[in-house]
Motif scaffolding. Structure first.
Motif, mmCIF file in Angstrom:
data_model
loop_
_atom_site.group_PDB
_atom_site.id
_atom_site.type_symbol
_atom_site.label_atom_id
_atom_site.label_comp_id
_atom_site.label_asym_id
_atom_site.label_seq_id
_atom_site.Cartn_x
_atom_site.Cartn_y
_atom_site.Cartn_z
ATOM 1 N N LYS A 188 0.716 -0.803 -0.266
ATOM 2 C CA LYS A 188 0.106 -0.040 0.162
ATOM 3 C C LYS A 188 0.753 1.387 -0.225
ATOM 4 O O LYS A 188 0.754 1.886 -0.411
ATOM 5 C CB LYS A 188 -1.076 -0.149 0.654
ATOM 6 C CG LYS A 188 -1.679 1.561 1.349
ATOM 7 C CD LYS A 188 -2.908 1.517 2.532
ATOM 8 C CE LYS A 188 -3.698 2.484 2.262
ATOM 9 N NZ LYS A 188 -4.955 2.396 3.666
ATOM 10 N N LYS A 190 3.651 1.728 -1.003
ATOM 11 C CA LYS A 190 5.162 1.648 -2.244
ATOM 12 C C LYS A 190 3.906 2.079 -3.103
ATOM 13 O O LYS A 190 4.325 2.814 -4.086
ATOM 14 C CB LYS A 190 5.446 0.172 -2.554
ATOM 15 C CG LYS A 190 5.749 -0.043 -3.940
ATOM 16 C CD LYS A 190 6.147 -1.567 -4.066
ATOM 17 C CE LYS A 190 7.187 -1.203 -5.515
ATOM 18 N NZ LYS A 190 7.809 -2.523 -5.714
ATOM 19 N N GLU A 191 3.008 1.665 -3.375
ATOM 20 C CA GLU A 191 1.809 2.314 -4.603
ATOM 21 C C GLU A 191 0.962 3.479 -3.925
ATOM 22 O O GLU A 191 1.106 4.458 -5.251
ATOM 23 C CB GLU A 191 0.682 1.349 -4.086
ATOM 24 C CG GLU A 191 0.523 -0.055 -5.434
ATOM 25 C CD GLU A 191 -0.809 -0.794 -4.371
ATOM 26 O OE1 GLU A 191 -1.641 -0.363 -4.302
ATOM 27 O OE2 GLU A 191 -0.405 -2.139 -4.986
ATOM 28 N N GLU A 192 1.417 3.907 -2.967
ATOM 29 C CA GLU A 192 0.855 5.434 -2.706
ATOM 30 C C GLU A 192 2.189 6.670 -3.232
ATOM 31 O O GLU A 192 2.079 7.026 -3.606
ATOM 32 C CB GLU A 192 0.040 5.695 -0.824
ATOM 33 C CG GLU A 192 -0.376 5.243 -0.720
ATOM 34 C CD GLU A 192 -0.989 5.659 0.391
ATOM 35 O OE1 GLU A 192 0.109 5.815 1.139
ATOM 36 O OE2 GLU A 192 -2.509 4.901 0.941
ATOM 37 N N LYS A 193 3.290 6.231 -2.306
ATOM 38 C CA LYS A 193 4.865 6.706 -2.703
ATOM 39 C C LYS A 193 4.638 6.873 -4.003
ATOM 40 O O LYS A 193 4.775 7.419 -5.102
ATOM 41 C CB LYS A 193 5.774 6.401 -2.081
ATOM 42 C CG LYS A 193 5.855 6.623 -0.522
ATOM 43 C CD LYS A 193 6.771 6.067 0.272
ATOM 44 C CE LYS A 193 6.319 6.760 1.666
ATOM 45 N NZ LYS A 193 7.451 6.207 2.443
ATOM 46 N N ILE A 194 5.021 5.208 -4.881
ATOM 47 C CA ILE A 194 4.747 5.794 -6.475
ATOM 48 C C ILE A 194 4.015 6.682 -7.108
ATOM 49 O O ILE A 194 4.163 7.273 -8.330
ATOM 50 C CB ILE A 194 5.139 4.406 -7.004
ATOM 51 C CG1 ILE A 194 6.874 3.681 -6.362
ATOM 52 C CG2 ILE A 194 5.083 4.187 -8.204
ATOM 53 C CD1 ILE A 194 6.639 1.726 -7.247
ATOM 54 N N SER A 195 2.980 5.984 -7.036
ATOM 55 C CA SER A 195 1.334 6.957 -7.511
ATOM 56 C C SER A 195 2.112 8.830 -7.944
ATOM 57 O O SER A 195 1.655 9.597 -8.051
ATOM 58 C CB SER A 195 0.516 7.109 -7.244
ATOM 59 O OG SER A 195 0.370 7.335 -5.884
ATOM 60 N N LYS A 196 2.920 9.236 -6.689
ATOM 61 C CA LYS A 196 2.858 10.805 -5.763
ATOM 62 C C LYS A 196 4.536 11.074 -6.252
ATOM 63 O O LYS A 196 5.318 12.017 -5.846
ATOM 64 C CB LYS A 196 2.820 10.957 -4.642
ATOM 65 C CG LYS A 196 1.048 10.322 -4.029
ATOM 66 C CD LYS A 196 0.961 10.972 -2.474
ATOM 67 C CE LYS A 196 -0.489 10.685 -2.388
ATOM 68 N NZ LYS A 196 -1.269 10.817 -0.605
ATOM 69 N N ASN A 197 5.042 9.694 -7.200
ATOM 70 C CA ASN A 197 6.688 9.804 -7.494
ATOM 71 C C ASN A 197 7.883 10.362 -6.199
ATOM 72 O O ASN A 197 8.201 11.288 -6.641
ATOM 73 C CB ASN A 197 6.745 10.880 -8.531
ATOM 74 C CG ASN A 197 5.934 11.525 -9.586
ATOM 75 O OD1 ASN A 197 6.406 9.921 -10.107
ATOM 76 N ND2 ASN A 197 5.473 11.871 -10.686
#
Length: 385
Positions: A188, A190-197
């Motif tokens: 969760k 990882k997905e959040e941080k990647i989506s926000k670069n």
């Protein structure tokens, strides 16, 4: 091209030919069917009176990791320092020169699953490999095929002796739940941080477990006792993960529950002494009872626990104890291929699949049967005629 002609062909794909034909071309099976005269440019091997079938598959071993005849130096399957080690990779420990691979080939076993042992709650990644190759990289069919987990006596004993957790079945299950919850949170985040670069620090343990959480690979769960089997089925439901039951010694006691779960069972090693409490109810009746109930069953040697070379003997003893004959043959060919997710390449004789074949001098389940020829990727790796 090469053609095996006039032998009894067991395709393990729903068809058999009393007098058949198998044509091999460039490492693959080109044609399987009733006998006809092969093309003029094909090398012909007459196997009249013999039985031709897919190369055998041992669904659970420690080949190459628990090496034959080397003692401590050859034992690389248990990292007994941390109960949670899902990031360990079998590929990094397999020695292709382990004598066990040659023994397997000589006896018609062309594919094995090999991986970590059962000391840890989560033990690492298992792989499916051919039993022929100079390097493990060229032997690999699929990597990984699952992550090893263990319930019951083994992790309890190992960590009780170290005076650390887990020393009870409760702790084994709790540590596994903690690891899966951490993996869910990791994904969760990882997905959040990647989506926000945003920068994200990777964790090797969590990256391995994430594949189980996402349903990409199963948890390969060592469980002998019925109560331990039920615990893993419970955890599988809680986290919506795929599971294969490894050993499943008391599976016959809860066959209906296993059927309802839809989980396959890799049964064995049954030709052992009752060396620990978990094995007190072990019987060759188990695979037959599970199979008749509707469970997909494969058989294992657990090599080096019992020798990989006797895989057909274990199938024969299962038949002697009530297993359907065809199902016993499936349990050492197409069923393990399907369970391991490699049935697109091995497990049956069908056009397009790898040309892994074994030629027996008679019924493979006859205790007196002998392997006469073995082919892996179309190469004749063993010829005992």
């Amino acid at each position: 091209m090469l053609a095996l002609v006039k032998g009894k062909v067991l395709t393990m794909a729903g068809k058999r030919y009393e007098e058949g034909l198998v044509i091999i071309d460039k490492g693959k099976i080109r044609e399987v069917g009733p006998y006809r005269k092969p093309p003029a440019d094909v090398e012909v091997i007459d196997v009249s009176g013999k039985v031709v079938m897919p190369g055998l598959i041992d669904a659970h071993t420690h080949l190459g990791i628990g090496e034959d005849g080397l003692g401590w130096e050859g034992r690389d399957y248990n990292e007994m320092t941390d109960p949670i080690t899902p990031h360990l990779r079998a590929i990094d420990a397999i020695n292709p020169e382990d004598d066990g691979f040659a023994t397997a080939r000589k006896n018609g076993v062309t594919t094995v699953m090999t991986g970590p042992g059962s000391a840890n709650v989560l033990g690492g990644e298992s792989v499916a490999v051919k039993t022929m190759g100079k390097t493990v990289d060229e032997m690999i069919i699929k990597n990984p095929v699952g992550i090893k987990a263990a319930f019951g006596e083994n992790p309890k004993r190992v960590y009780h002796n170290q005076k650390k957790s887990p020393s009870t079945r409760m702790a084994v299950a709790a540590l596994m739940r903690e690891a899966f919850m951490e993996a869910q949170d990791y994904l969760k985040s990882k997905e959040e941080k990647i989506s926000k670069n945003k920068a994200f620090k990777r964790n090797l343990k969590m990256e391995s477990l994430a594949r189980v959480i996402k349903g990409e690979i199963p948890l390969k769960a060592h469980a002998h006792r019925a109560d331990d089997i039920m615990t893993i089925l419970r955890i599988a439901r809680e986290f919506n993960i795929k599971v294969t039951l490894e050993h499943c010694t008391e599976g016959h006691k809860i066959a209906e529950e296993i059927v309802r779960s839809g989980v396959p069972a890799i049964v064995g090693p049954t030709l052992t002494g009752k060396t620990k409490v978990e094995l007190k109810n072990r019987t060759f009746e188990t695979p037959g009872i599970l199979s008749k109930a509707g469970v997909k069953v494969a058989l294992m040697s657990d090599h080096p626990v019992i020798p990989v070379e006797n895989l057909t003997v274990y199938a024969a003893l299962a038949v002697k104890s009530g297993m359907n004959r065809e199902e016993a043959l499936k349990a050492i060919t197409i069923n393990p291929a399907e369970i391991l997710g490699i049935d697109d390449r091995v497990g049956s004789l069908e056009p397009g699949k790898d040309a892994d074949l074994v030629v027996f001098d008679r019924d493979p389940l006859d205790i007196m049967s002998k392997v006469e020829m073995v082919f892996i990727n179309g190469d004749r790796v063993m010829d005992l005629k």
